[in-house]
Design a protein around this motif. Structure first.
Motif: not given
Length: 327
Positions: A287, A313-316, A318-319
């Protein structure tokens, strides 16, 4: 920060080759006494003589400076796992400082199922991925926890995968790896009062013998998407010894309990602890902006070191991964 593990007792399951072998060697390098397991007989889908490979690992561990005890174990048999821990308990007066849950029996079945959706794959693929894997990790942790909680110290590391986050090798594999992460998390809750830590560890792309086979099978006839490119050119690959050195350092982390119950990424721990592999390299996290940009723009790979090693960041992430085709 590899640390000194002299006087420590470790168990690495599935240590006849690959990641398990590298971990065992690294723990020996740090001075630990290491028990290693592998199957003792030929099985239908075995690659070679498992017992012979165990002896090779034993030799390598001892050459690295450790003490190694081989125990042939079929991790699909609960009784054999129970007997293993009874042996360690008896021989080490109840001491077990580290369990590395690494045994996995699904590689050949995953290769055979390549390109098939789960409903067209053999129904036994689930057990191939998750019996010697998720279930055997639970069984081994059960017996390890009995020993560790008595002494109020210890660490259980469950080798998981980025496949718990995004589709990689199919439904059975991904579900099992997600469950490994949850297994580590929930064990961490119950073990915390006893000063025993449980973590789920995500290596990056590790160049093991079996992964070469699995990668080659998945590359054939597959479009060149981001995941496949990461496998095809071997960019930023980790070595089994690199993974093991990170675990050795983790054992000596004075803030270990802060990591309890969480997913930990090998490359990110390596950066924190100052760990390099046997070639003096330190791969970055999958990542990392460095890895992601170099994968998206292959012309940058030759100058990847100029790209900042910043964590996305994890949320990006994941997208990104949810929109990407699986390998």
């Amino acid at each position: 920060m590899v640390g000194n593990l002299k006087g420590k007792i470790a168990l690495v399951t599935g240590a006849s080759r690959g990641i398990g072998k590298g971990i065992a060697i690294s723990l020996g390098e740090a001075g630990a006494l290491v028990y290693i397991t592998g199957r003792s007989v030929h099985q239908t889908n075995s690659i070679d003589s498992i017992s012979g490979s165990l002896l090779e690992t034993k030799t390598a561990v001892e050459e690295a400076g450790g003490i190694c005890i081989t125990v042939p174990v079929d991790h699909s048999d609960d009784q054999q796992i129970k007997s293993l821990f009874e042996q360690i308990d008896r021989e080490q007066n109840g001491q077990l400082d580290l369990l590395v849950n690494n045994a996995f029996g699904g590689v050949r079945s995953l290769i055979a199922a390549k390109g098939k959706p789960f409903w067209e794959s053999d129904i036994n693929l689930w057990d191939a991925c998750n019996q010697v894997g998720l279930r055997s990790h639970y069984v081994a942790s059960h017996f390890a926890a009995k020993m560790m909680t008595q002494r109020k110290q210890g660490l259980i590391v469950t080798i998981s995968s980025w496949g718990g986050l995004a589709p990689i090798f199919g439904v059975a594999y991904g579900t099992g790896k997600s469950a490994c992460d949850r297994l580590a998390a929930d064990m961490g809750v119950e073990l915390k009062p006893f000063n025993v830590a449980s973590i789920s560890l995500w290596p990056g792309i590790v160049g093991t013998e079996q992964f070469h086979q699995l990668a080659d099978a998945n590359l054939k006839g597959t479009d060149n998407n981001l995941g496949v490119a990461a496998i095809a050119d071997k960019f930023n690959w980790e070595t089994p010894l690199f993974v093991g050195r990170v675990i050795a350092a983790l054992c000596n982390d004075p803030d270990l309990m802060r990591r309890n119950g969480k997913v930990q990424i090998v490359a990110e721990l390596a950066a924190r602890y100052g760990i390099v592999d046997e070639y003096e390299h330190r791969p970055v996290s999958l990542r990392s902006l460095r890895f992601l940009l170099a994968q998206g723009l292959p012309m940058l790979k030759g100058r990847a070191n100029l790209i900042p090693d910043l964590r996305v960041p994890w949320w990006i992430l994941l997208l990104t991964v949810l929109k990407s085709p699986k390998i």
